[in-house]
Every structure is written in structure tokens, then in C-alpha cells.
Design a protein around this motif. Structure first.
Motif, PDB file in Angstrom:
ATOM      1  N   ALA A  29       0.839  -1.104  -0.202  1.00 55.88           N
ATOM      2  CA  ALA A  29       0.049   0.150  -0.144  1.00 55.88           C
ATOM      3  C   ALA A  29       0.971   1.494   0.150  1.00 55.88           C
ATOM      4  CB  ALA A  29      -0.988  -0.076   1.216  1.00 55.88           C
ATOM      5  N   LEU A  30       0.420   2.239  -0.722  1.00 55.27           N
ATOM      6  CA  LEU A  30       1.242   3.432  -1.146  1.00 55.27           C
ATOM      7  C   LEU A  30       0.880   4.474  -0.419  1.00 55.27           C
ATOM      8  CD1 LEU A  30       3.482   4.413  -3.195  1.00 55.27           C
ATOM      9  CD2 LEU A  30       1.686   5.285  -4.569  1.00 55.27           C
ATOM     10  N   GLN A  31       1.792   5.458   0.272  1.00 57.44           N
ATOM     11  CA  GLN A  31       1.177   6.580   0.816  1.00 57.44           C
ATOM     12  C   GLN A  31       2.223   7.761   0.215  1.00 57.44           C
ATOM     13  OE1 GLN A  31       1.919   6.682   5.026  1.00 57.44           O
ATOM     14  NE2 GLN A  31       4.097   6.199   4.914  1.00 57.44           N
ATOM     15  N   LEU A  32       1.515   9.051   0.064  1.00 59.91           N
ATOM     16  CA  LEU A  32       2.262  10.160  -0.150  1.00 59.91           C
ATOM     17  C   LEU A  32       1.581  11.416   0.805  1.00 59.91           C
ATOM     18  CD1 LEU A  32       2.163   9.600  -4.032  1.00 59.91           C
ATOM     19  CD2 LEU A  32       4.144   9.690  -2.587  1.00 59.91           C
ATOM     20  N   PRO A  33       2.384  12.222   1.035  1.00 62.02           N
ATOM     21  CA  PRO A  33       3.852  12.395   0.905  1.00 62.02           C
ATOM     22  C   PRO A  33       4.681  11.404   1.653  1.00 62.02           C
ATOM     23  CG  PRO A  33       2.985  14.080   2.267  1.00 62.02           C
ATOM     24  CD  PRO A  33       1.791  13.526   1.927  1.00 62.02           C
ATOM     25  N   ILE A  34       5.896  11.198   1.276  1.00 56.60           N
ATOM     26  CA  ILE A  34       6.664  10.203   1.769  1.00 56.60           C
ATOM     27  C   ILE A  34       7.350  10.701   3.403  1.00 56.60           C
ATOM     28  CG2 ILE A  34       8.792   8.957   1.815  1.00 56.60           C
ATOM     29  CD1 ILE A  34       8.326   8.959  -1.323  1.00 56.60           C
ATOM     30  N   PRO A  35       7.214  10.101   4.372  1.00 60.47           N
ATOM     31  CA  PRO A  35       7.395  10.310   5.632  1.00 60.47           C
ATOM     32  C   PRO A  35       9.064  10.202   5.721  1.00 60.47           C
ATOM     33  CG  PRO A  35       5.966   8.676   5.809  1.00 60.47           C
ATOM     34  CD  PRO A  35       6.336   8.898   4.395  1.00 60.47           C
ATOM     35  N   ILE A  36       9.985  11.084   6.632  1.00 60.41           N
ATOM     36  CA  ILE A  36      11.036  11.259   6.704  1.00 60.41           C
ATOM     37  C   ILE A  36      11.416   9.940   7.364  1.00 60.41           C
ATOM     38  CG2 ILE A  36      13.179  12.589   7.518  1.00 60.41           C
ATOM     39  CD1 ILE A  36      11.189  14.959   7.091  1.00 60.41           C
ATOM     40  N   ASP A  37      10.993   9.500   8.314  1.00 59.03           N
ATOM     41  CA  ASP A  37      11.364   8.264   9.115  1.00 59.03           C
ATOM     42  C   ASP A  37      10.041   7.405   9.440  1.00 59.03           C
ATOM     43  OD1 ASP A  37      13.072   6.454  10.159  1.00 59.03           O
ATOM     44  OD2 ASP A  37      13.950   7.858  11.777  1.00 59.03           O
ATOM     45  N   GLY A  38      10.452   6.089   9.834  1.00 55.30           N
ATOM     46  CA  GLY A  38       9.310   5.290  10.162  1.00 55.30           C
ATOM     47  C   GLY A  38       9.061   5.383  11.603  1.00 55.30           C
ATOM     48  N   VAL A  39       7.921   4.613  11.969  1.00 54.54           N
ATOM     49  CA  VAL A  39       7.382   4.552  13.384  1.00 54.54           C
ATOM     50  C   VAL A  39       8.294   3.544  13.842  1.00 54.54           C
ATOM     51  CG1 VAL A  39       5.396   4.047  14.654  1.00 54.54           C
ATOM     52  CG2 VAL A  39       5.154   5.113  12.514  1.00 54.54           C
ATOM     53  N   GLY A  40       8.917   2.463  13.288  1.00 58.30           N
ATOM     54  CA  GLY A  40       9.823   1.822  14.161  1.00 58.30           C
ATOM     55  C   GLY A  40       9.202   0.251  14.280  1.00 58.30           C
ATOM     56  N   LEU A  41       9.911  -0.758  14.876  1.00 56.15           N
ATOM     57  CA  LEU A  41       9.401  -2.106  14.944  1.00 56.15           C
ATOM     58  C   LEU A  41       9.053  -2.078  16.457  1.00 56.15           C
ATOM     59  CD1 LEU A  41       9.117  -4.896  13.856  1.00 56.15           C
ATOM     60  CD2 LEU A  41      11.407  -5.538  14.546  1.00 56.15           C
ATOM     61  N   ASN A  42       7.994  -2.790  16.702  1.00 57.04           N
ATOM     62  CA  ASN A  42       7.462  -3.035  18.059  1.00 57.04           C
ATOM     63  C   ASN A  42       9.029  -3.636  18.778  1.00 57.04           C
ATOM     64  OD1 ASN A  42       6.792  -4.358  20.653  1.00 57.04           O
ATOM     65  ND2 ASN A  42       4.915  -5.402  19.221  1.00 57.04           N
ATOM     66  N   THR A  43       9.327  -2.888  19.941  1.00 57.04           N
ATOM     67  CA  THR A  43      10.354  -3.106  20.642  1.00 57.04           C
ATOM     68  C   THR A  43      10.652  -4.580  21.093  1.00 57.04           C
ATOM     69  OG1 THR A  43       9.579  -1.844  22.603  1.00 57.04           O
ATOM     70  CG2 THR A  43      11.241  -0.655  21.136  1.00 57.04           C
ATOM     71  N   LEU A  44       9.589  -5.389  21.489  1.00 52.70           N
ATOM     72  CA  LEU A  44       9.775  -6.532  21.985  1.00 52.70           C
ATOM     73  C   LEU A  44      10.227  -7.295  21.023  1.00 52.70           C
ATOM     74  CD1 LEU A  44       6.657  -7.203  24.304  1.00 52.70           C
ATOM     75  CD2 LEU A  44       9.033  -7.109  24.907  1.00 52.70           C
ATOM     76  N   LEU A  45      10.095  -7.066  19.793  1.00 54.20           N
ATOM     77  CA  LEU A  45      10.191  -8.019  18.650  1.00 54.20           C
ATOM     78  C   LEU A  45      11.697  -7.722  17.994  1.00 54.20           C
ATOM     79  CD1 LEU A  45       7.097  -7.870  16.505  1.00 54.20           C
ATOM     80  CD2 LEU A  45       7.636  -9.413  18.434  1.00 54.20           C
ATOM     81  N   GLN A  46      12.467  -6.809  18.586  1.00 49.88           N
ATOM     82  CA  GLN A  46      13.934  -6.610  18.183  1.00 49.88           C
ATOM     83  C   GLN A  46      14.715  -7.495  18.977  1.00 49.88           C
ATOM     84  OE1 GLN A  46      15.089  -2.608  17.505  1.00 49.88           O
ATOM     85  NE2 GLN A  46      13.088  -2.027  16.788  1.00 49.88           N
ATOM     86  N   ASP A  47      14.654  -8.776  18.568  1.00 53.12           N
ATOM     87  CA  ASP A  47      15.351  -9.587  19.451  1.00 53.12           C
ATOM     88  C   ASP A  47      15.638 -10.812  18.278  1.00 53.12           C
ATOM     89  OD1 ASP A  47      15.447 -10.712  22.198  1.00 53.12           O
ATOM     90  OD2 ASP A  47      14.935 -12.386  21.078  1.00 53.12           O
ATOM     91  N   PRO A  48      16.818 -11.563  18.532  1.00 54.85           N
ATOM     92  CA  PRO A  48      17.205 -12.697  17.801  1.00 54.85           C
ATOM     93  C   PRO A  48      16.120 -13.836  17.679  1.00 54.85           C
ATOM     94  CG  PRO A  48      18.818 -12.244  19.113  1.00 54.85           C
ATOM     95  CD  PRO A  48      17.825 -11.313  19.741  1.00 54.85           C
TER      96      PRO A  48
END
Lengths: 131, 645
Positions: free
Chosen positions: B147-166
């Protein structure tokens, strides 16, 4: 003749095994010097955090859980017993707050079904065996 | 650009699936050509979906925030590995992964299952394709990752922090391979029933898939529980949470299926039941997906949910379940069962196994759904927590554990042999001896219930080992070479049974003998836990790639000697401001010292410390179970009907 003999053997096996293991257990000795925090934990794991999704009060750090933990701690220092505290909270917030559903009219089915299915299995099995 | 290409690829995949269905089912051309075209377009589906998946990954890697999915779930600062794996850390991407694995399965059916009669294979391709088709529609209409969105944001919201894990790197793909692998069993079973023409080999075709899916699902569940254990920070490893239950249900029916297949292969009995099990297993995968994605059941690890998606999945799953059950009932063979019933035969034990496993499935499913049903009917709200499941599952586990080692000692045809009696007797004596020895060595208290389960775990373990001993020690060499040649699959199944014993042992031992302390500690305080002392040494900081850690330093002391530093942490993610609790785990043989930290103040901290003996057996057992089945898969006995494992 042969069949019966074998069956009694296996039956003997299982029952011997079960009965032999039982006396080995020591009765759990009550540790009288439980710290306050341990009692809080024991109560808090029995309660559901109503603000969260699928966490109990002990695991969660939401406002709700913190207030409940504070309440438990307060009551414990007053000398209220664990089951009284749980009962009070149960009265106040309803069945939903108990992690384990109480056995009552609307949960009979929930509690009976597993044991019914299990005994049904036994009945079918012995019925077939006798044939 | 990526958005457009991605959409086009998905639409091409959709078109290919329509063409595949056309060639597979419409009788315009005949025979070989039909098969050839269906295979060709089946391969196209796979390729289009593969490319779209790679494209989405590329979008994540270059942080193309014109894609809504990337924007919502990624950020520029995120480590590369989490950009790649973050693809499946959200609803849209994970559905695309589902689809990718479905199409990989289709590709394998086309490419490698060549020995199967063409007519059956065409039907299988058709059914697998229709599943792909349904999920493609689902993705395009409700959860388009492009799904496309415009205008393009500068930075993303980020991955759910609990999921940033090996743990996240491999857990979801493995779980999905398991879930989706069962789709192949589903497709084959329905295809076989549509043909209603059984060759001797069908059990062997689907056996391979039953094993592979089971292995992946087992590993996926194990890694998931390991992730929950160290990342959620409560030291628990199984919460009977709806998401976990959703993965456990297909696992249990999959286990029943493996046993039932063995029974069918060797005795030719219970064909319909086996087919039904393979349908049920995939149905439970779908039901699990539906429950989790629709938000009907709330859980700690569900993604943002959306009722509309739930409705779609409900439609898909009702269609496939009712369709397959209809075909099943139409083709039910009434006279296939032999009537003679010999009690002490392996088949009987497999039936009992299946009964107990199915009761567990019903009980777990019912326990999951009951609060929903109750609220819908009466408006009463209740909670069904872990304790309920433990209480109702325990008797089933006890029965399974008693019977599990006996079954494999019996033969398929007659009553049991002297050898089996002898082996069981020997195992029994060794088990009793070990339990007594354990009681003498370890003075800790346990209640009868835990002790019973520990005994049963040892019982399973010992019988499985004794079962592997050669029949006659003097002929060890001959036996051994024979073992190597013919009985390798048996070794695999014994390893799996043994591993189950190990796992039960770990579960029960850790929950019975764990020592937990929640306490307030001042700087320099020492506490005693089990055979160890733990000293609080103050705190420091550590700068990570996209987070900062507040590390709390502990020294672990045994016999007045420091044996380790332990540093549980509070992790602050710079972007989202989220704080996660990072547990510190020290391994001591099979035990864990487990520390998490609550509140941290200048003078004191609140720490939660547990010593969990034998807790590593849980995952050791789990992985070993998967290994045993892998072993069995690799060395499956080649001839139909002669396998006795």
C-alpha cells in the motif's frame, strides 16, 4: 486365557508403579517466614490485569495492576488473609478478575467437560475390552 | 515504484493461480498437456510471490517509507538484520510470508512429488492453488503490504521493541513452515478423497510432509517459548495464551496424525480417521490464524488486529473446512475396519494415544473459546487462565506418560512377547531405583503430584533407552549392523519419546523446585539463593545501536568465589521511548539463575531473582524431539508395510 494373563500383568505394572511412587513424597513443609513480597506475588498471579491483554497483575505494570498490588500490600500489612483479599477483589471486580474461573453455575460445563471426556474414554475402552 | 511493482507481481500471481486452476480442473485439453500447463503456471505463482516477497524485503532494507507497511514497522536506525526479519514482524508482511510458504509447498509438490499418479497430483495442485488464491485475495484486499502513501515521511515509526530480538529472526518462519506445511497434507488428503482411489503408497507420500511440518512446528514453538522466557521478563515459558494455544492445537493433532499414519501404514486400519486428522490439522492452523488476526481473542503477542480481516479469514476457513469435510463424509468407507480387537497390540495404544490427544485438543480449544461463548450468551465475563489448563491437562499427560513407553514395545499383530515384558520389567526396576536415589540425593520437598510426574518422565526416558538395547548382548555386533540397516527409523522415534520424557522432567522439576525471590536490594547487599549468593554491585550504562541500556551489575558467588557477572538491564529505545526489561540468565549445568530488575533508584533496586533447576531440559527436550523425527524422516524405511517403528 493368555490374553487375561497379559492384561493382569500390565495392570499390575501400572498400579504398582503408581502406589510405589506416592509414599515417596514428603509432605510439603510450610515455610512460615514468607516475605511480604512473596505473599503479594502469590496473590497477584491469581488476579487478571483488567486493563491489559492476557497478563496477570503480577506480570503487568499498568496503573490498574500497580494499584491492585498496592492494595494487596496494604491489606497484608493490616493482617488480612490472602483468601479474604482475593474475595474482596472478586466482590468488587467480578469473576473476570480471577485468573482461574470459579466453579459455579456458569462454569460447570467448562470444568466438567474435560473429565467427562476422559471418563467416556475409559467407558468405551472397557466396553470394547469386554467384547 | 516498489509499491507499483509489488502490486503488479501479486496480481500476476493471482492470474497465474486462476490459469492453474483452469488447466487443472477444466476438461478442455487432456492428459499430459493439462498436467504440464498446470505445473508451469503453478511454478509461475511461486516465482511471482517469491519476487514480491524479495521486493518487500528490499523495501524494508532501503527504508522506502512510501510503503505504509515499511513506515509503520521500520525505521532508518534499525539494525539491518531486523530490517530483513522485520518483514514478518507485522501483519501484512507475515501474511506475505504465509503466502510465500504456501507457494513454496506448491512448488515442491510440482517438482519433487513425481511418483504420485498424475490425476491425484493435478487435484492436489488445484487445491493448493485455491488456498493460495484465497490468501492472495485476502492480502490484496485487506492487508496489502505494498500500500502506497504520499507524501513520503522522513522516518518510520519503528518495529515493536519486544520484537527486536534474535528470537524473532527464526521463530515466525519456522512456525509458519509448520502451519503451512500442513496445507500440503490437507491438499493431498482432499485430492485422494476426490479421486477415491487409493494406491498403497498414499500414507508414504503424506508421511514425509507430516514429519517436516511437525519438526518445523515443534522448533517454532520451542523457540517461541524460549523467546517469551527471556524477553517478556517474567521467567515463564508457557502462558496458555491464545496465540500459544493456537500453535499447540495443530501440533497436537499433527502428533496424532503421525501416529495414526504409522498405524495405517502397518495395518491398513483407520484410513478415514487418518485423512480426517490431516484435514483437521490444517484447519486448526487456519483457525489459529483467524483467532489471532481477527482480534477475537486478545493476547500479549497479537499484532494490531482488524475485524474486517477476521471476517475474510473466517470466510476462507469456513469454505475450506466445510468443503473438505463434505468430501470426507461423501467418501467415508464404512467397511474398511477389521472387527477383531486385540487389546495388547500396538494399534490399540495408538488409538488410545489418538483419543487422549484429541481430548486435549477439545479441552484446550474449549477453554480458549468458553469465555467468548459465555459472554456472547449470558453477558458474564470470566477469565480462563493458565491454572485451569494445567489442572485439566495434567490427568491427560499422566495417562499419556504411563502408556507412551508401553505401546512401542508391542507388535502390530499379536499380543506382546516375552521380550517386551522383560524390557518393561527391567525399565520399571531401573526407574524405581532412580526415583529412590533421587529422593536420597536431593532433600527437597515435592508434593505427590509433582513427584508422580517426575517419576513418569524418568519412566519414559528409561524405557526408550532400554528399548534401543540389542535383543541379545552376545550377538551385539550382528544386531548392531542390522540396527543400522533396518532400524534407523526406530531409533528416531525412541529419541523423540525419550526427549518427551526429558521435556516433562524439565517442566515439572523446574516448576516444583524453583526458588523465587522478589526483593529490595541496597548497594553491596548479598542474598542467598539455592547454593549461590548474589551481590548487587551498582549500575552502569551501555549504548546499543538504537537503544541505551541501564545495566544492573550483580556478582554470582558460589563457595565464596565469584563465578559470574550478571547484568540484567532496562532497555530504552531511543525512537519510540519504549522500555523493555532484559533478563540476565546464567547457565549452571542444566539450571538457570534468572534475574530481572524492576524499579531502579539511586540507593536501592527491586530485583526478582529465581533459581530454576533443570529448566534447560524443557528446550533440550523440545529440540531433541524435533531431532528424533528428523532422524526418522531421513532414514524412513523404504518398503511399505515392513516398517515397524
Amino acid at each position: 486365557m493368555h490374553k487375561k494373563n497379559n492384561f493382569s500383568k500390565i495392570f499390575f505394572f501400572i498400579s504398582f508403579f503408581l502406589f510405589f511412587s506416592a509414599p515417596l513424597a514428603h509432605s510439603a513443609s510450610e515455610n512460615n517466614e514468607r516475605s511480604l513480597s512473596k505473599s503479594i506475588m502469590e496473590i497477584a498471579v491469581e488476579l487478571k490485569c483488567l486493563e491489559c491483554e492476557g497478563q496477570n497483575v503480577y506480570e503487568s505494570n499498568s496503573n490498574f495492576s500497580q494499584s491492585i498490588k498496592a492494595y494487596i500490600s496494604e491489606e497484608l500489612t493490616k493482617g488480612t488473609g490472602s483468601s479474604d483479599i482475593i474475595n474482596d477483589l472478586h466482590q468488587k471486580y467480578g469473576d473476570e478478575i480471577l485468573m482461574t474461573p470459579p466453579v459455579q453455575a456458569n462454569t460447570y460445563v467448562l470444568w466438567i467437560l474435560p473429565f467427562f471426556l476422559l471418563s467416556l474414554g475409559f467407558v468405551i475402552f472397557f466396553f470394547k475390552l469386554r467384547k | 515504484m516498489i509499491a507499483l511493482t509489488g502490486n503488479i507481481l501479486l496480481i500476476f500471481a493471482l492470474l497465474s493461480s486462476i490459469v492453474t486452476l483452469f488447466f487443472a480442473k477444466v476438461p478442455v485439453i487432456d492428459g499430459h498437456k493439462k498436467y504440464k500447463f498446470a505445473s508451469l503456471f503453478g511454478t509461475f505463482q511461486f516465482l511471482f510471490i517469491l519476487f514480491s516477497y524479495i521486493l518487500l524485503t528490499y523495501g524494508f532494507v532501503i527504508s522506502d517509507f512510501s510503503l505504509v507497511t515499511v513506515w509503520q514497522n521500520s525505521e532508518i536506525q534499525k539494525p539491518l538484520i531486523y530490517k530483513i526479519t522485520g518483514v514478518w514482524g507485522n501483519h501484512e508482511g507475515s501474511m506475505l510470508l504465509w503466502l510465500l510458504i504456501l507457494s513454496i509447498c506448491l512448488f515442491f509438490i510440482i517438482k519433487y512429488d513425481k511418483k504420485i499418479p498424475k490425476s491425484v497430483q493435478l487435484n492436489t495442485i488445484a487445491i493448493q492453488t485455491s488456498i493460495i488464491f484465497a490468501f492472495l485475495l485476502f492480502i490484496l484486499f485487506t492487508s496489502n503490504p505494498f500500500a502506497l502513501q504520499l507524501p513520503i515521511p522522513i522516518d518510520g515509526v519503528g518495529l515493536n521493541t519486544l520484537l527486536q530480538d534474535p528470537g524473532l529472526i527464526i521463530h515466525p518462519p519456522l512456525l509458519y513452515i509448520g502451519y503451512v506445511g500442513y496445507s500440503v497434507l490437507f491438499s493431498y488428503s482432499v485430492a485422494i478423497m476426490l479421486e477415491n482411489k487409493l494406491t498403497d503408497n498414499w500414507a508414504r507420500w503424506i508421511e514425509k510432509w507430516a514429519y517436516i511440518s511437525w519438526i518445523a512446528l515443534t522448533l517454532g514453538i520451542c523457540i517461541g517459548s524460549w523467546w517469551a522466557y527471556y524477553e517478556l521478563g517474567w521467567g515463564g515459558w508457557w502462558f496458555w495464551d491464545p496465540v500459544e494455544n493456537a500453535s499447540l492445537l495443530p501440533w497436537i493433532t499433527g502428533t496424532a496424525l503421525i501416529h495414526s499414519l504409522l498405524n495405517y501404514k502397518s495395518t491398513g486400519q483407520h484410513r478415514d480417521w487418518t485423512l480426517l486428522l490431516s484435514i483437521l490439522t490444517f484447519s486448526f492452523s487456519l483457525i489459529g490464524t483467524f483467532l489471532v488476526r481477527s482480534g477475537i481473542l486478545t493476547s500479549v503477542h497479537s499484532f494490531a488486529s482488524d475485524p474486517q480481516r477476521g471476517l475474510w479469514i473466517l470466510i476462507i476457513l469456513s469454505f475450506f473446512i466445510f468443503f473438505s469435510l463434505f468430501i470426507f463424509l461423501r467418501n467415508l468407507q464404512k467397511d474398511s475396519e477389521k472387527k477383531d480387537f486385540v487389546f495388547l497390540r500396538r494399534g490399540t495404544f495408538i488409538l488410545i494415544n489418538n483419543y487422549l490427544l484429541m481430548v486435549s485438543v477439545v479441552v484446550i480449544f474449549f477453554g480458549m473459546m468458553y469465555p467468548l461463548l459465555l459472554e456472547a450468551i449470558t453477558g458474564d465475563r470470566i477469565t480462563v487462565g493458565p491454572k485451569y489448563f494445567n489442572i485439566v491437562i495434567a490427568p491427560l499427560v499422566i495417562l499419556i506418560a504411563i502408556l507412551m513407553p508401553i505401546g512401542p514395545n508391542l507388535t502390530w499383530k499379536d499380543n506382546w512377547t516375552q521380550l517386551a515384558v522383560k524390557r518393561l520389567m527391567i525399565s520399571f526396576v531401573i526407574t524405581i531405583f532412580l526415583i529412590i536415589a533421587m529422593q536420597l540425593v536431593i532433600y527437597e520437598n515435592a508434593d505427590a503430584f509433582h513427584l508422580l510426574l517426575i517419576s513418569l518422565a524418568i519412566w519414559i526416558f528409561i524405557v526408550s533407552i532400554v528399548d534401543l538395547l540389542p535383543r541379545n548382548l552376545s550377538k551385539f555386533r550382528i544386531e548392531f549392523s542390522e540396527l543400522r540397516r533396518k532400524n534407523l527409523p526406530i531409533i528416531g522415534s525412541r529419541i523423540t519419546h525419550m526427549a518427551f520424557g526429558i521435556m516433562i522432567f524439565g517442566i515439572i522439576y523446574a516448576s516444583a523446585y524453583s526458588e523465587n525471590k522478589d526483593l529490595k536490594m541496597n548497594l553491596g547487599d548479598k542474598i542467598q539463593i539455592d547454593r549461590f549468593e548474589l551481590q548487587y554491585d551498582g549500575f552502569g550504562t551501555h549504548i546499543g545501536e538504537n537503544y541505551d541500556d541501564l545495566q544492573i551489575n550483580f556478582s554470582l558467588i558460589k563457595d565464596d568465589k565469584k563465578i559470574a557477572n550478571m547484568t540484567p538491564a532496562k532497555r530504552f529505545f531511543r525512537k519510540s521511548g519504549d522500555i523493555t526489561t532484559e533478563a540476565s540468565i546464567h547457565k549452571y549445568y542444566f539450571d538457570h539463575m534468572y534475574i530481572t530488575v524492576g524499579e531502579v533508584q539511586e540507593q536501592f533496586i527491586y530485583a526478582s531473582v529465581s533459581y530454576k533447576p533443570f529448566v534447560r531440559f524443557i528446550w533440550l527436550g523440545g529440540f531433541l524431539m524435533a531431532f528424533g523425527v528428523l532422524f526418522k524422516t531421513l532414514f524412513r524405511s523404504k518398503i511399505f508395510g515392513t516398517s515397524n517403528a
